[in-house]
Design a protein around this motif. Structure first.
Motif, PDB file in Angstrom:
ATOM      1  N   LEU A 149      -8.023  70.351  41.883  1.00 61.84           N
ATOM      2  CA  LEU A 149      -7.174  70.744  40.755  1.00 61.84           C
ATOM      3  C   LEU A 149      -7.340  69.770  39.607  1.00 61.84           C
ATOM      4  O   LEU A 149      -7.468  70.156  38.439  1.00 61.84           O
ATOM      5  CB  LEU A 149      -5.718  70.792  41.216  1.00 61.84           C
ATOM      6  CG  LEU A 149      -4.715  71.310  40.200  1.00 61.84           C
ATOM      7  CD1 LEU A 149      -4.937  72.780  39.925  1.00 61.84           C
ATOM      8  CD2 LEU A 149      -3.295  71.105  40.698  1.00 61.84           C
ATOM      9  N   LEU A 150      -7.356  68.478  39.948  1.00 60.46           N
ATOM     10  CA  LEU A 150      -7.521  67.445  38.930  1.00 60.46           C
ATOM     11  C   LEU A 150      -8.862  67.565  38.232  1.00 60.46           C
ATOM     12  O   LEU A 150      -8.962  67.468  37.010  1.00 60.46           O
ATOM     13  CB  LEU A 150      -7.403  66.087  39.622  1.00 60.46           C
ATOM     14  CG  LEU A 150      -7.272  64.816  38.827  1.00 60.46           C
ATOM     15  CD1 LEU A 150      -6.644  63.768  39.726  1.00 60.46           C
ATOM     16  CD2 LEU A 150      -8.588  64.295  38.346  1.00 60.46           C
ATOM     17  N   ILE A 151      -9.924  67.803  39.023  1.00 63.91           N
ATOM     18  CA  ILE A 151     -11.270  67.846  38.459  1.00 63.91           C
ATOM     19  C   ILE A 151     -11.432  69.054  37.554  1.00 63.91           C
ATOM     20  O   ILE A 151     -12.054  68.991  36.499  1.00 63.91           O
ATOM     21  CB  ILE A 151     -12.315  67.881  39.586  1.00 63.91           C
ATOM     22  CG1 ILE A 151     -12.246  66.578  40.382  1.00 63.91           C
ATOM     23  CG2 ILE A 151     -13.705  68.104  39.049  1.00 63.91           C
ATOM     24  CD1 ILE A 151     -13.034  66.645  41.670  1.00 63.91           C
ATOM     25  N   LEU A 152     -10.856  70.192  37.972  1.00 65.61           N
ATOM     26  CA  LEU A 152     -11.079  71.428  37.240  1.00 65.61           C
ATOM     27  C   LEU A 152     -10.138  71.588  36.052  1.00 65.61           C
ATOM     28  O   LEU A 152     -10.272  72.535  35.296  1.00 65.61           O
ATOM     29  CB  LEU A 152     -10.893  72.626  38.175  1.00 65.61           C
ATOM     30  CG  LEU A 152     -11.886  72.700  39.325  1.00 65.61           C
ATOM     31  CD1 LEU A 152     -11.476  73.786  40.288  1.00 65.61           C
ATOM     32  CD2 LEU A 152     -13.274  72.973  38.808  1.00 65.61           C
ATOM     33  N   ALA A 153      -9.178  70.667  35.886  1.00 63.34           N
ATOM     34  CA  ALA A 153      -8.163  70.852  34.852  1.00 63.34           C
ATOM     35  C   ALA A 153      -8.792  70.855  33.468  1.00 63.34           C
ATOM     36  O   ALA A 153      -9.728  70.117  33.196  1.00 63.34           O
ATOM     37  CB  ALA A 153      -7.128  69.742  34.945  1.00 63.34           C
ATOM     38  N   LYS A 154      -8.233  71.703  32.611  1.00 58.90           N
ATOM     39  CA  LYS A 154      -8.691  71.727  31.224  1.00 58.90           C
ATOM     40  C   LYS A 154      -7.581  71.311  30.271  1.00 58.90           C
ATOM     41  O   LYS A 154      -7.738  71.401  29.049  1.00 58.90           O
ATOM     42  CB  LYS A 154      -9.150  73.145  30.859  1.00 58.90           C
ATOM     43  CG  LYS A 154     -10.641  73.328  31.045  1.00 58.90           C
ATOM     44  CD  LYS A 154     -11.040  74.751  30.950  1.00 58.90           C
ATOM     45  CE  LYS A 154     -10.865  75.325  29.564  1.00 58.90           C
ATOM     46  NZ  LYS A 154     -11.461  76.677  29.482  1.00 58.90           N
ATOM     47  N   ASP A 155      -6.435  70.930  30.829  1.00 62.21           N
ATOM     48  CA  ASP A 155      -5.349  70.485  29.957  1.00 62.21           C
ATOM     49  C   ASP A 155      -4.576  69.390  30.683  1.00 62.21           C
ATOM     50  O   ASP A 155      -4.685  69.225  31.896  1.00 62.21           O
ATOM     51  CB  ASP A 155      -4.430  71.649  29.592  1.00 62.21           C
ATOM     52  CG  ASP A 155      -3.693  72.176  30.776  1.00 62.21           C
ATOM     53  OD1 ASP A 155      -4.280  72.948  31.537  1.00 62.21           O
ATOM     54  OD2 ASP A 155      -2.529  71.799  30.976  1.00 62.21           O
ATOM     55  N   LEU A 156      -3.809  68.650  29.889  1.00 67.44           N
ATOM     56  CA  LEU A 156      -3.165  67.463  30.435  1.00 67.44           C
ATOM     57  C   LEU A 156      -2.065  67.792  31.429  1.00 67.44           C
ATOM     58  O   LEU A 156      -1.773  66.994  32.314  1.00 67.44           O
ATOM     59  CB  LEU A 156      -2.599  66.619  29.286  1.00 67.44           C
ATOM     60  CG  LEU A 156      -3.677  65.875  28.514  1.00 67.44           C
ATOM     61  CD1 LEU A 156      -3.130  65.328  27.219  1.00 67.44           C
ATOM     62  CD2 LEU A 156      -4.224  64.734  29.351  1.00 67.44           C
ATOM     63  N   LEU A 157      -1.454  68.978  31.318  1.00 68.70           N
ATOM     64  CA  LEU A 157      -0.394  69.319  32.263  1.00 68.70           C
ATOM     65  C   LEU A 157      -0.978  69.547  33.653  1.00 68.70           C
ATOM     66  O   LEU A 157      -0.496  69.005  34.646  1.00 68.70           O
ATOM     67  CB  LEU A 157       0.351  70.565  31.775  1.00 68.70           C
ATOM     68  CG  LEU A 157       1.451  71.104  32.685  1.00 68.70           C
ATOM     69  CD1 LEU A 157       2.480  70.050  32.989  1.00 68.70           C
ATOM     70  CD2 LEU A 157       2.120  72.304  32.037  1.00 68.70           C
ATOM     71  N   THR A 158      -2.041  70.359  33.720  1.00 69.72           N
ATOM     72  CA  THR A 158      -2.688  70.595  35.014  1.00 69.72           C
ATOM     73  C   THR A 158      -3.210  69.293  35.591  1.00 69.72           C
ATOM     74  O   THR A 158      -3.096  69.020  36.792  1.00 69.72           O
ATOM     75  CB  THR A 158      -3.848  71.583  34.847  1.00 69.72           C
ATOM     76  OG1 THR A 158      -3.454  72.606  33.976  1.00 69.72           O
ATOM     77  CG2 THR A 158      -4.265  72.160  36.170  1.00 69.72           C
ATOM     78  N   LEU A 159      -3.803  68.476  34.718  1.00 76.12           N
ATOM     79  CA  LEU A 159      -4.300  67.175  35.163  1.00 76.12           C
ATOM     80  C   LEU A 159      -3.189  66.363  35.788  1.00 76.12           C
ATOM     81  O   LEU A 159      -3.352  65.775  36.866  1.00 76.12           O
ATOM     82  CB  LEU A 159      -4.885  66.416  33.961  1.00 76.12           C
ATOM     83  CG  LEU A 159      -5.350  65.010  34.285  1.00 76.12           C
ATOM     84  CD1 LEU A 159      -6.683  65.061  34.980  1.00 76.12           C
ATOM     85  CD2 LEU A 159      -5.450  64.181  33.023  1.00 76.12           C
ATOM     86  N   LEU A 160      -2.043  66.340  35.108  1.00 77.46           N
ATOM     87  CA  LEU A 160      -0.911  65.547  35.611  1.00 77.46           C
ATOM     88  C   LEU A 160      -0.440  66.064  36.955  1.00 77.46           C
ATOM     89  O   LEU A 160      -0.103  65.289  37.850  1.00 77.46           O
ATOM     90  CB  LEU A 160       0.216  65.591  34.580  1.00 77.46           C
ATOM     91  CG  LEU A 160       1.411  64.686  34.833  1.00 77.46           C
ATOM     92  CD1 LEU A 160       0.981  63.256  34.935  1.00 77.46           C
ATOM     93  CD2 LEU A 160       2.417  64.850  33.709  1.00 77.46           C
ATOM     94  N   VAL A 161      -0.430  67.388  37.112  1.00 80.44           N
ATOM     95  CA  VAL A 161      -0.015  67.962  38.392  1.00 80.44           C
ATOM     96  C   VAL A 161      -0.935  67.476  39.506  1.00 80.44           C
ATOM     97  O   VAL A 161      -0.489  66.951  40.537  1.00 80.44           O
ATOM     98  CB  VAL A 161      -0.028  69.501  38.324  1.00 80.44           C
ATOM     99  CG1 VAL A 161       0.189  70.093  39.695  1.00 80.44           C
ATOM    100  CG2 VAL A 161       1.045  69.998  37.378  1.00 80.44           C
TER     101      VAL A 161
END
Lengths: 499, 637
Positions: free
Chosen positions: B114-126
């Motif tokens: 999930l972290l690697i595929l994130a394209k925005d900071l919210l998903t990254l934070l999750v």
């Protein structure tokens, strides 16, 4: 009609339980569960019938009562009230279904009165969120104090009478200040009326001045004691410790929300210009509550007191979001985000801390001890209890995928856009909260099992079911919050943008 | 097809793995775990081939987006591939029940994706926070051990402190643009962009265990060896570096960011290398080495070549995970992780061979792939500054020293007579061997065809490689190896000098980190005491005073009312007595006096009846005279 049924059914149930003789304990409990479930069903039905894009207040019912003073029986909900009320009903259902503290005593003969008071408290609490009349709001606000007073005083442990008295006196004094504010609002209209919608629309005190400031002070003082905000919080810890587990769950899960809900409904909606002037002050007070609550919770040895102080911390986030929503800024998106976050925090905290206090009740039932140093190594002895507590603890510290994160992230994002420094300091709160909860888990469940806990029993079926339902709610809000957000977003957009 | 299946599949498989492990067996749980990760790998491959996206809207503002970029493809594939041998090892090395361990490790793979595929900071934070939670759960796997749970808390709290930076960065992006996507970073106005960059840097520093946050990685070594291999060598620690690699082009306008990254990276590489030199605990040696190697990757990112860094991450992931698994095997033989007790060469010859390959990769000896990636880093460092290149080469030399020390201490010739047979099974051989083979396979990096393919596939710019630089660096490596052998020949460093003892504690970062935590707890305790003793006491005193005042008022009120009641009662009594003593006699004395007077008047009247006429005449004359006088004086009266 649905809303009236929602709060009247528990009242009827309370009367039934109190005055019809010869209830067995399990019979009273089942009656309580059925009534609470019906009330929750009414609110869920109201939820389905709610239109997120519609007018601010829906399901409105108005019955004239005393037209000459401007009092009428008015009920109606906007998205915020509906979300908080439904959560409250769910927490009440959980608290009533949860096994009451007996601690080895034989079945209490007055158990039916306990459930009667629970249902009475449910009726008054739901009514606070559902009414649209200021006088009725105040009446039910105070009646809920009565219900909680008896629940703590009669069925509590430790020093229940003193704690109940302190709780009652302190919050009642606050509600007197609230009454002064309400009267001030009432008199400021050209034709005085207690109708909330009228005051929200007309905004009679828009010019500000000393009068508006004093009304604002009265309202905020009363609500700040209820929330509670530091330094008016000292009634909370002892009331929580001495109350029975389910009553603590309701005190934290529902009664504290009356304060923050009141802040949204009264000062934010009715005195926006005055609130705007003092928004930074309120925000700073909220920040103090966040950091102080978390730090003091970290320093507690008593399990229940620790969780009580985390309530102060979480309500600090809510008030911060409300203060940002009230502030002077043209970033409407940020303000709306903050208000939505504050409401989701109310809902999430209700479920999370409600579950935590029910768990505390389970601990007390088995050992009668709240001291954290008494425990240890219970992970193998009670794996379900461990798993559920870990879930709820992580929800409380704001782990994504669980309810708390959605709320806290929105609050921080909204706050930073308006008051950057407050946001930077407020995020430290989630760090300290993480520390205190992980320490709690370590002292309760990890390490070696002391000899005196060899007989510690696992959660029984009822406890597992109730906690799992609350846990499921927490996970659903964390993973699929859109059903909650769409209901709240409409209300916050109207409240923020309607200037 | 949505990209969400990649992170969700392992997370949903985790409960199944947990349940299958509860039955007690290791085979089914391990099989399920391996299946799940194989499925993830194939999903990622499919996603790369078909360019999947993912989109999930919470409401109009909060939208979670997933997507792949050329660089993130490698990382997204590498994570499950590295996880496979580690899960196999964990399944057959750790003691059952294994359900929880394997389930959380698989869930961790999902969160990392999930972290690697994130394209925005919210998903990254999750994803970022979720891997932190998995790390806590895995490090406290041996929860009966008092130290393990405390160390798990330390790992979570230190990394979460960095996460606060991400919260603020996300908030800053939202404040500036109304959204959370990575693309919004480049359009921010200067102040907000600085804040966002600072927040992202803080989060990356904490997660990658760079100075000054390196101490948590030591604490995390309380977890089982496979956990250290997966999380704290190959993947979780990589998250920080990955974030910087991913966002570096968008943050190009922040002038101080790149130099800061380079400084932090180089400092960690050099200090970490020195720490590894003197560490006597096998896992902690590798942990400090991990911080140091990630420091080198940071230097590459700071120099502007994230692709190079990612290739080194790939190589490092393989060999470091393998080395951690080797320490796990060694611990099973000797019961501890102390290097001084090891020397297992004759007991475990095959493992010694595998470990040798892995250690040489750590040392950076050509023609292993890890050596090539390290040389690339030296080359890109040279483009920034020759001194930087020298620093990187020195760090490489240091790693050669401690890699040799590690290998020889673990598997060197022992003076003990080998009595016991090795406690090892086929799965452990397979896992370690697999990772060693992968390390060997990466030697293709030296092949020019492979290099041009990489350049094409990853979009790497052509880097000028200087032959003399390569030679210098290799010389340093060889020198390092010789030094390492010499160190072992001389015997273990006995920690005589104080700088060695300090270095072993990560240059006092370990006590410092613990000290910060302890101070915060002490602050909490004193605030709690203040709250109870001052504030609550004040409230209770207020309540008590109110009660006392009320009681006092009640008493005085009682007394006044009582007094008036008593007063009225006593006045009535007085009146009664008065009436009895005076009133009564008075009331009958008056009529009796009156009747007495009348009697006397009657007596006089009788006395006037004398029978003497002259008395009657006198009376009439006197009366007549009185009448005359009254008539004469009539007007005047």
């Amino acid at each position: 009609m649905i809303l009236t049924l929602a709060w009247c059914l528990p009242l009827l149930g309370a009367l039934l339980l109190a005055f019809v003789p010869r209830w067995s304990e399990s019979g009273a409990r089942i009656c309580g569960i059925i009534v609470a479930a019906l009330s929750l069903a009414m609110l869920v039905w109201a939820w389905f019938g709610f239109d997120p894009d519609g007018p601010l207040f829906q399901h409105v019912l108005e019955v004239p009562w005393v037209p000459s003073i401007g009092v009428a029986y008015r009920v109606g909900v906007d998205g915020i009230a509906l979300a908080v009320a439904t959560m409250s009903a769910l927490v009440f259902l959980a608290a009533i279904a949860y096994p009451a503290d007996t601690r080895g005593q034989s079945r209490q003969p007055d158990a039916h009165q306990y459930y009667a008071w629970m249902l009475f408290l449910m009726a008054t609490s739901l009514a606070v969120f559902l009414v649209l009349d200021l006088l009725l709001f105040y009446v039910f606000f105070d009646l809920s104090l009565v219900g909680m007073y008896f629940l703590i005083g009669r069925w509590g442990h430790g020093k229940p009478q003193l704690s109940a008295l302190t709780f009652f006196l302190f919050t009642f004094a606050g509600s007197l200040a609230l009454l002064l504010g309400i009267i001030g609002l009432y008199l400021s209209l050209d034709t005085p009326s207690f109708d909330m919608r009228l005051i929200i629309e007309q905004r009679p005190l828009a010019d500000g001045g000393l009068y508006a400031g004093l009304v604002f002070l009265g309202l905020m003082l009363g609500l700040a004691i209820k929330t509670p905000l530091v330094p008016l919080h000292t009634w909370l810890p002892q009331a929580h410790v001495d109350a029975p587990g389910p009553a603590s769950a309701i005190l934290a899960g529902v009664l504290l929300k009356m304060g923050t809900y009141g802040m949204v409904r009264l000062p934010l909606a009715m005195l926006p210009d005055t609130f705007e002037r003092y928004a930074l002050v309120v925000g700073i007070i909220a920040l103090v509550a966040i950091l102080y609550g978390a730090l003091v919770a970290l320093g507690q040895r008593n399990l229940k007191r620790r969780i009580a102080y985390t309530s102060i911390n979480h309500m600090g986030y809510t008030v911060l979001g409300i203060a940002v929503a009230a502030s002077f800024s043209d970033n409407l998106a940020a303000k709306q985000l903050a208000l939505t976050g504050a409401t989701v925090e109310m809902v999430a905290h209700g479920l999370i801390t409600g579950a935590l206090f029910l768990i505390c009740g389970s601990f007390w039932q088995r050992t009668g001890e709240y001291d954290l140093d008494y425990y240890g190594g219970l992970a193998h002895q009670a794996p379900l209890l461990t798993g559920l507590t870990v879930l709820v603890a992580f929800a409380s510290l704001g782990m994504p995928g669980l309810a708390g994160f959605v709320a806290e992230f929105q609050i921080f994002a909204g706050t930073f856009a308006v008051y950057p420094w407050l946001a930077v300091l407020a995020v430290l709160g989630i760090l300290i909260t993480a520390g205190l909860f992980l320490d709690l888990l370590r002292r309760l469940f990890f390490g070696s099992l002391p000899v005196h806990l060899g007989q510690f029993t696992e959660l029984n079926r009822v406890e597992v079911v109730v906690l799992s339902v609350l846990g499921l709610g927490i996970v659903i809000i964390g993973v699929y919050p859109s059903f909650l957000l769409e209901v709240i977003d409409g209300a916050s957009a109207l409240l923020i943008g309607g200037r | 097809m949505t990209l969400w299946i990649v992170p969700l599949l392992p997370v949903l498989a985790a409960p199944l793995i947990y349940l299958s492990g509860r039955r007690g067996g290791r085979v089914w749980a391990t099989l399920l775990a391996l299946l799940a990760v194989v499925a993830v790998t194939s999903m990622v491959a499919l996603a790369i081939a078909n360019d999947w996206r993912g989109n999930y809207a919470l409401n109009s503002i909060l939208v979670l987006q997933l997507g792949l970029t050329p660089l993130s493809r490698i990382v997204a594939l590498a994570v499950p591939v590295i996880a496979l041998p580690i899960l196999l090892f964990a399944g057959f090395h750790e003691r059952p029940p294994l359900g929880r361990l394997l389930a959380i490790m698989v869930a961790f793979v999902g969160a990392m994706e999930l972290l690697i595929l994130a394209k925005d900071l919210l998903t990254l934070l999750v994803g970022w926070e979720l891997i932190g939670a998995c790390s806590w759960a895995l490090v406290s796997h041996h929860w009966q051990d008092e130290n393990a749970s405390g160390n798990a808390i330390q790992t979570f709290i230190v990394t979460r402190f960095g996460d606060l930076g991400l919260y603020i960065a996300a908030a800053a992006v939202f404040a500036g643009s109304g959204g959370f996507g990575y693309q919004h970073l480049s359009g921010l106005d200067s102040g907000l962009m600085q804040v966002a960059a600072a927040g992202i840097l803080l989060a990356a520093m904490a997660k990658s265990a760079q100075v000054p946050f390196s101490a948590w990685l030591f604490a995390a070594m309380s977890g089982p060896a496979p956990v250290s291999a997966l999380l704290h060598a190959a993947t979780l620690v990589a998250a920080g570096f990955y974030l910087l690699a991913r966002l570096q082009p968008l943050l190009a306008e922040v002038a101080w960011l790149m130099p800061a990254i380079i400084v932090i990276g180089l400092t960690t590489a050099l200090t970490g290398g020195l720490v590894s030199l003197v560490q006597g605990h096998a896992k902690k040696l590798l942990a400090a080495s991990t911080s140091a190697q990630y420091g080198l990757m940071w230097v590459a990112v700071g120099a502007g070549y994230p692709g190079v860094a990612i290739l080194h991450f790939l190589a490092h992931g393989f060999f470091k995970a393998g080395l951690f698994l080797v320490t796990g095997v060694a611990e099973r033989q000797t019961g501890s992780y102390r290097l001084a007790d090891m020397r297992l060469g004759s007991r475990l010859p095959i493992i010694a061979l595998f470990s040798g390959i892995l250690a040489l990769a750590l040392a950076g000896l050509a023609p292993l792939g890890a050596a090539w990636t390290k040389e690339q880093i030296v080359s890109v460092a040279y483009e920034t500054s020759p001194w930087l290149a020298l620093g990187v080469a020195l760090a490489g030399g240091l790693s050669a020293i401690y890699a040799t020390r590690f290998q020889l201490a673990m598997f060197g010739r022992s003076h003990r007579r080998e009595q016991s047979s090795p406690q090892i099974n086929w799965a452990e051989y397979l896992a370690v061997g697999g990772l060693a083979t992968l390390t060997l396979l990466l030697s293709v990096f030296w092949w020019p065809e492979a290099q041009s393919w990489l350049r094409w596939g990853l979009g790497l710019p052509r880097i000028d490689s200087h032959r003399w630089l390569l030679v210098l660096s290799l010389i340093l490596v060889v020198l390092g190896i010789i030094l390492g052998v010499a160190l072992i020949r001389r015997g273990q460093p006995v920690m005589q000098q104080s700088w060695m003892r300090s270095a072993a504690r990560w240059w006092e970062l370990v006590p410092l980190t613990r000290g910060v935590g302890d101070t915060t707890v002490r602050l909490g305790v004193s605030l709690a005491r203040f709250d109870t003793d001052v504030m609550e006491k004040a409230t209770r005193a207020l309540v008590a005073r109110t009660t006392r005042t009320a009681l006092g008022l009640a008493r005085s009120d009682d007394e006044i009312v009582d007094a008036s009641l008593r007063g009225s009662a006593s006045s009535v009594t007085w009146m009664a007595r008065f009436s009895a003593t005076f009133g009564e006699p008075l009331s009958y004395r008056l009529p009796s006096a009156l009747s007495g007077l009348i009697r006397r008047g009657g007596g006089w009247a009788r006395k006037a009846q004398t029978g003497q006429t002259h008395h009657y005449y006198a009376g009439i004359a006197i009366g007549f005279a009185i009448l005359l006088i009254i008539l004469l004086l009539g007007d005047a009266l």
